[in-house]
Design a protein around this motif. Structure first.
Motif, PDB file in Angstrom:
ATOM      1  N   ILE A  21       0.835  -1.211   0.000  1.00 17.12           N
ATOM      2  CA  ILE A  21       0.000   0.000   0.000  1.00 17.12           C
ATOM      3  C   ILE A  21       0.869   1.260   0.000  1.00 17.12           C
ATOM      4  O   ILE A  21       0.548   2.245  -0.664  1.00 17.12           O
ATOM      5  N   LEU A  22       1.998   1.210   0.713  1.00 16.78           N
ATOM      6  CA  LEU A  22       2.824   2.421   0.844  1.00 16.78           C
ATOM      7  C   LEU A  22       3.865   2.568  -0.273  1.00 16.78           C
ATOM      8  O   LEU A  22       4.296   3.692  -0.559  1.00 16.78           O
ATOM      9  N   GLN A 122      -2.392   7.336  -3.814  1.00 14.20           N
ATOM     10  CA  GLN A 122      -2.536   7.870  -5.175  1.00 14.20           C
ATOM     11  C   GLN A 122      -3.992   8.079  -5.581  1.00 14.20           C
ATOM     12  O   GLN A 122      -4.301   8.957  -6.374  1.00 14.20           O
ATOM     13  N   ASP A 123      -4.910   7.254  -5.032  1.00 11.63           N
ATOM     14  CA  ASP A 123      -6.325   7.412  -5.377  1.00 11.63           C
ATOM     15  C   ASP A 123      -7.032   8.393  -4.447  1.00 11.63           C
ATOM     16  O   ASP A 123      -8.252   8.534  -4.501  1.00 11.63           O
TER      17      ASP A 123
END
Ligand SMILES: [Fe+2]
Length: 185
Positions: A21-22, A122-123
């Motif tokens: 995720i990161l 990013q989203d």
């Protein structure tokens, strides 16, 4: 070990899942073990170490700094020790509660207590990463983030710098979502 929390209270403790995720926002998390040493333990237990005690603490981790200096060009390190008895703690924390970026990487190695970094993915989704002793985190320059303390409001971390100017907060104006203060579930 660090864990990731979502605004709905769900959390992740698996380091590979957290990294997946990161990674897209460039945040790097590593585990750097803390030496088992009685003198170090006594220094870590101090709520507000004096300057010579801070230097004593940093001395235990100097090989880490030498490695960062030789591989990444880091020039300086210091110890930040936050606790409820620190004068001006609220005003200090207030500067980092809002979404911001820096012109330099924000590198922290937690050696006692805990802190919470928030990230904008990013989203546009938001997550919080609770960092604990032994967690080394590199927030890259330009990554939108925030920082706060959990209710115990106590942390000791080593900060590494390429310059003293690069980490002033540049606010982005984005609203931070409310997050729970619970630990991993
Ligand atoms: Fe920051």
């Amino acid at each position: 070990m660090a864990y990731l929390t979502f605004p709905d209270g769900n959390s992740l403790t698996d380091s590979a899942e957290i990294a997946s995720i990161l990674d897209p926002v460039g945040v790097r998390l590593e585990r750097w073990s803390i030496p088992k040493d009685k003198k170090l333990a006594a220094l870590l237990a101090l709520e507000r170490p004096a300057p010579d005690e801070s230097e004593g603490l940093l001395a235990f981790f100097e090989p880490r700094f030498e490695h960062l200096r030789s591989t990444l060009g880091y020039q300086a390190r210091d110890l930040v020790a936050l606790s409820p008895s620190l004068p001006g703690l609220d005003a200090l924390l207030e500067r980092f509660l809002s979404c911001h970026t820096h012109d330099d990487d924000e590198i922290r190695y937690v050696i006692e207590g805990e802190g919470i970094f928030g990230f904008v993915l990013q989203d546009g989704a938001q997550v919080e990463l609770t960092v604990l002793p032994g967690d080394y985190i590199n927030v890259p320059r330009g990554a939108e983030h925030w920082f706060r303390l959990p209710p115990a409001r106590r942390i000791k971390a080593i900060r590494y710098f390429t310059s003293r100017e690069g980490w002033v907060p540049l606010y982005t104006g984005r609203r931070v979502l409310p997050f729970p203060d619970a630990g991993p579930r």
